[in-house]
Design a protein around this motif. Structure first.
Motif, PDB file in Angstrom:
ATOM      1  N   GLY A 182      -1.318   2.241 -13.900  1.00 12.12           N
ATOM      2  CA  GLY A 182      -2.661   2.830 -13.903  1.00 12.12           C
ATOM      3  C   GLY A 182      -3.194   3.185 -12.529  1.00 12.12           C
ATOM      4  N   VAL A 183      -3.332   2.175 -11.660  1.00 12.15           N
ATOM      5  CA  VAL A 183      -3.982   2.394 -10.355  1.00 12.15           C
ATOM      6  C   VAL A 183      -3.163   3.366  -9.514  1.00 12.15           C
ATOM      7  N   GLY A 184      -1.841   3.164  -9.471  1.00 14.24           N
ATOM      8  CA  GLY A 184      -0.963   4.124  -8.814  1.00 14.24           C
ATOM      9  C   GLY A 184      -0.645   3.809  -7.372  1.00 14.24           C
ATOM     10  N   VAL A 185      -1.540   3.152  -6.635  1.00 14.17           N
ATOM     11  CA  VAL A 185      -1.211   2.664  -5.294  1.00 14.17           C
ATOM     12  C   VAL A 185      -1.208   1.131  -5.340  1.00 14.17           C
ATOM     13  N   GLU A 186      -0.540   0.509  -4.358  1.00 15.75           N
ATOM     14  CA  GLU A 186      -0.373  -0.938  -4.386  1.00 15.75           C
ATOM     15  C   GLU A 186      -1.695  -1.668  -4.154  1.00 15.75           C
ATOM     16  N   SER A 187      -1.595  -3.004  -4.271  1.00 16.07           N
ATOM     17  CA  SER A 187      -2.776  -3.843  -4.089  1.00 16.07           C
ATOM     18  C   SER A 187      -3.298  -3.777  -2.657  1.00 16.07           C
ATOM     19  N   THR A 188      -4.576  -4.086  -2.509  1.00 14.68           N
ATOM     20  CA  THR A 188      -5.160  -4.305  -1.194  1.00 14.68           C
ATOM     21  C   THR A 188      -4.660  -5.656  -0.695  1.00 14.68           C
ATOM     22  N   VAL A 189      -4.157  -5.698   0.557  1.00 15.96           N
ATOM     23  CA  VAL A 189      -3.735  -6.976   1.137  1.00 15.96           C
ATOM     24  C   VAL A 189      -4.832  -7.448   2.093  1.00 15.96           C
ATOM     25  N   LEU A 190      -5.394  -8.633   1.806  1.00 17.41           N
ATOM     26  CA  LEU A 190      -6.544  -9.138   2.561  1.00 17.41           C
ATOM     27  C   LEU A 190      -6.218 -10.496   3.167  1.00 17.41           C
ATOM     28  N   ASP A 191      -6.325 -10.586   4.496  1.00 21.32           N
ATOM     29  CA  ASP A 191      -6.088 -11.859   5.180  1.00 21.32           C
ATOM     30  C   ASP A 191      -7.319 -12.748   5.032  1.00 21.32           C
ATOM     31  N   CYS A 192      -7.171 -13.850   4.300  1.00 25.32           N
ATOM     32  CA  CYS A 192      -8.280 -14.780   4.079  1.00 25.32           C
ATOM     33  C   CYS A 192      -8.106 -16.059   4.876  1.00 25.32           C
ATOM     34  N   ARG A 201      -3.762  -4.024   4.429  1.00 29.33           N
ATOM     35  CA  ARG A 201      -3.280  -2.816   3.763  1.00 29.33           C
ATOM     36  C   ARG A 201      -4.355  -2.388   2.773  1.00 29.33           C
ATOM     37  N   PRO A 202      -4.894  -1.160   2.893  1.00 29.17           N
ATOM     38  CA  PRO A 202      -5.871  -0.708   1.891  1.00 29.17           C
ATOM     39  C   PRO A 202      -5.167  -0.502   0.556  1.00 29.17           C
ATOM     40  N   GLY A 203      -5.884  -0.691  -0.541  1.00 28.87           N
ATOM     41  CA  GLY A 203      -5.239  -0.557  -1.848  1.00 28.87           C
ATOM     42  C   GLY A 203      -6.241  -0.449  -2.973  1.00 28.87           C
ATOM     43  N   VAL A 217     -16.231  -7.343   6.066  1.00 31.18           N
ATOM     44  CA  VAL A 217     -14.773  -7.351   5.972  1.00 31.18           C
ATOM     45  C   VAL A 217     -14.266  -6.401   7.048  1.00 31.18           C
ATOM     46  N   GLN A 218     -13.262  -6.835   7.820  1.00 27.09           N
ATOM     47  CA  GLN A 218     -12.728  -5.959   8.866  1.00 27.09           C
ATOM     48  C   GLN A 218     -11.435  -5.296   8.403  1.00 27.09           C
ATOM     49  N   GLN A 219     -11.014  -4.283   9.179  1.00 23.63           N
ATOM     50  CA  GLN A 219      -9.738  -3.642   8.876  1.00 23.63           C
ATOM     51  C   GLN A 219      -8.805  -3.858  10.061  1.00 23.63           C
ATOM     52  N   ASP A 220      -7.549  -4.164   9.799  1.00 26.54           N
ATOM     53  CA  ASP A 220      -6.558  -4.332  10.861  1.00 26.54           C
ATOM     54  C   ASP A 220      -6.562  -3.067  11.719  1.00 26.54           C
ATOM     55  N   VAL A 221      -6.789  -3.227  13.044  1.00 24.29           N
ATOM     56  CA  VAL A 221      -6.888  -2.049  13.911  1.00 24.29           C
ATOM     57  C   VAL A 221      -5.611  -1.202  13.851  1.00 24.29           C
ATOM     58  N   ALA A 222      -4.488  -1.851  13.550  1.00 25.37           N
ATOM     59  CA  ALA A 222      -3.208  -1.124  13.518  1.00 25.37           C
ATOM     60  C   ALA A 222      -3.196  -0.062  12.424  1.00 25.37           C
ATOM     61  N   LEU A 223      -4.095  -0.155  11.439  1.00 26.50           N
ATOM     62  CA  LEU A 223      -4.110   0.847  10.371  1.00 26.50           C
ATOM     63  C   LEU A 223      -4.436   2.230  10.918  1.00 26.50           C
ATOM     64  N   LYS A 224      -5.223   2.260  12.004  1.00 29.10           N
ATOM     65  CA  LYS A 224      -5.620   3.559  12.557  1.00 29.10           C
ATOM     66  C   LYS A 224      -4.997   3.845  13.908  1.00 29.10           C
ATOM     67  N   ASN A 225      -4.356   2.837  14.495  1.00 32.08           N
ATOM     68  CA  ASN A 225      -3.822   3.001  15.843  1.00 32.08           C
ATOM     69  C   ASN A 225      -2.323   2.746  15.822  1.00 32.08           C
ATOM     70  N   ALA A 330      -9.176   5.685   0.856  1.00 29.67           N
ATOM     71  CA  ALA A 330      -8.615   5.017   2.042  1.00 29.67           C
ATOM     72  C   ALA A 330      -7.154   4.655   1.783  1.00 29.67           C
ATOM     73  N   ALA A 331      -6.863   4.152   0.578  1.00 32.92           N
ATOM     74  CA  ALA A 331      -5.475   3.791   0.242  1.00 32.92           C
ATOM     75  C   ALA A 331      -4.627   5.045   0.098  1.00 32.92           C
ATOM     76  N   VAL A 332      -5.177   6.081  -0.533  1.00 33.67           N
ATOM     77  CA  VAL A 332      -4.446   7.342  -0.720  1.00 33.67           C
ATOM     78  C   VAL A 332      -4.032   7.902   0.638  1.00 33.67           C
ATOM     79  N   MET A 333      -4.983   7.979   1.576  1.00 37.26           N
ATOM     80  CA  MET A 333      -4.661   8.568   2.881  1.00 37.26           C
ATOM     81  C   MET A 333      -3.727   7.691   3.701  1.00 37.26           C
ATOM     82  N   ASN A 334      -3.859   6.353   3.559  1.00 33.16           N
ATOM     83  CA  ASN A 334      -2.924   5.448   4.239  1.00 33.16           C
ATOM     84  C   ASN A 334      -1.491   5.721   3.783  1.00 33.16           C
ATOM     85  N   ARG A 335      -1.277   5.851   2.463  1.00 32.79           N
ATOM     86  CA  ARG A 335       0.064   6.080   1.939  1.00 32.79           C
ATOM     87  C   ARG A 335       0.575   7.472   2.320  1.00 32.79           C
TER      88      ARG A 335
END
Ligand code: AMP
Ligand code: MG
Length: 350
Positions: A182-192, A201-203, A217-225, A330-335
């Motif tokens: 259904g969703v089509g992209v993988e799960s969001t991975v969240l460091d807790c 990983r956005p998802g 909630v922050q995003q891993d800087v490596a996602l954009k850099n 966000a997940a679509v563009m990441n993939r």
């Protein structure tokens, strides 16, 4: 290796007693690997406690061994067995989003899982899938199930049993066909494991949804850099890539079409991926429409199948539109950017 295939209707009740559930569960207990549907993409499951079983997942996929696997569970009791302590924010997120496409990174108890699952880290990614077939198999096996996406490493993730067959038939013990995911992209991975949770990983669950439950909630800087090493080891690898080179084009349809025309005039066959709303604005050798801008969830659902379609036809280059990055975008563009190896052509910069 013989690959057994079962078909099961994901909407039936009491799937647990079906042979399509009990047989794959028995194979998992016997240390084999089996692909099954989840609400995000098809997973390739193995007993998360067994080195030998987990090794088979890495072998079948050709996955690098420093890339840890997500552990799938069917009850909170299974969680307590594996993880050390559950921070309050993680607890609230589980209450809200489980079962569902959210993977929580937590500290694990030593000795409960194969070291291959965690790639030797003291943390583990865990989620409870929102899919009757996946939950039925996990329950029937009575095991925590390590399951990455059921594709050859580097290729787009599988959103149908057919995709799994193309990649892994003859290499794994079985495939449970529960129809399209259904969703089509993988799960969001969240460091807790940190005070302010971080998206690695956005998802399927969006930043906006997470913040509504736990605040910042922050995003891993490596996602954009591209220069920074990502905190999720798997995020550094090429992923989701079709065979032909893919470029993400940011700008108007007329700009993308101009690039397509230039390529075609040089004799190259051009594939275009675009939103339903823009279909009539393009001409290409092969056109694929993953979904509609009116609902970006449709783009997420259709994305991997769209990328795989280009492998079935004769194109030399693929140009994809870019999509808005809000919500599931966000997940679509990441993939998509990963699939393109970050080759982006921006109308503003030419
Ligand atoms: P996949 O199994 O292909 O859906 O990918 C799982 C993703 O979660 C990869 O990007 C992994 O690197 C990431 N991941 C899994 N476990 C951990 C962990 N303990 N710490 C950080 N990232 C993780
Ligand atoms: Mg994967």
């Amino acid at each position: 290796m013989e690959t057994k295939i079962w078909s099961v209707d994901k909407n039936v009740d009491n799937v647990q007693s079906y042979p399509q559930i009990t047989e794959p569960a028995q194979l998992l207990q016997a240390g084999q690997v089996v692909a099954f549907p989840t609400e995000t993409v098809y997973g390739l499951g193995a007993n998360a406690k067994s080195d030998e079983a987990v090794k088979k997942v890495f072998e079948a996929k050709g996955r690098p061994s420093d890339n840890p696997l997500i552990v799938h569970i069917a009850s909170e009791g299974q969680l307590e067995e594996i993880v050390e302590d559950i921070p309050d924010k993680a607890r609230r997120l589980m209450d809200e989003f489980w079962p569902g496409p959210l993977t929580l990174i937590l500290k694990h108890k030593p000795g409960k899982l194969s070291n291959l699952v965690t790639a030797g880290l003291n943390t583990v990614g865990i989620r409870m899938p929102d899919h009757q077939v996946a939950l039925g198999i996990i329950r029937a096996s009575n095991l925590p199930i390590a399951a990455p996406s059921a594709n050859t490493s580097g290729k787009p993730s599988p959103t149908s049993a057919k995709h799994v067959e193309v990649d892994l038939f003859g290499r794994i013990a079985g495939i449970v066909d529960g129809g399209a995911t259904g969703v089509g992209v993988e799960s969001t991975v969240l460091d807790c494991t940190v005070e302010v949770p971080v998206i690695l990983r956005p998802g399927g669950v969006t930043l906006e949804q997470l913040e509504a439950v736990v605040g910042e909630v922050q995003q891993d800087v490596a996602l954009k850099n591209q220069e920074t090493a990502p905190k999720a080891p798997g995020m550094k690898y090429t992923h989701y890539a079709p065979k032909a080179p893919l470029y993400v084009v940011k700008g108007h349809p007329a700009f993308l079409q101009r690039i397509a025309d230039e390529q075609r005039s040089e004799g190259f066959k051009v594939g275009i991926m675009a939103a339903r709303e823009h279909e009539s604005e393009y001409s290409a050798d092969h056109m694929v429409i993953p979904g509609s801008l009116a609902d970006l969830h449709t783009v997420a659902t259709g994305l991997y199948d769209a990328l795989r379609q280009f492998d079935e036809v004769d194109v030399d280059i693929i140009l994809s539109e870019s999509f808005p990055e809000s919500g599931i975008g966000a997940a679509v563009m990441n993939r998509l950017e990963k699939a393109a190896g970050h080759q982006i052509i921006d109308e503003k910069h030419v």
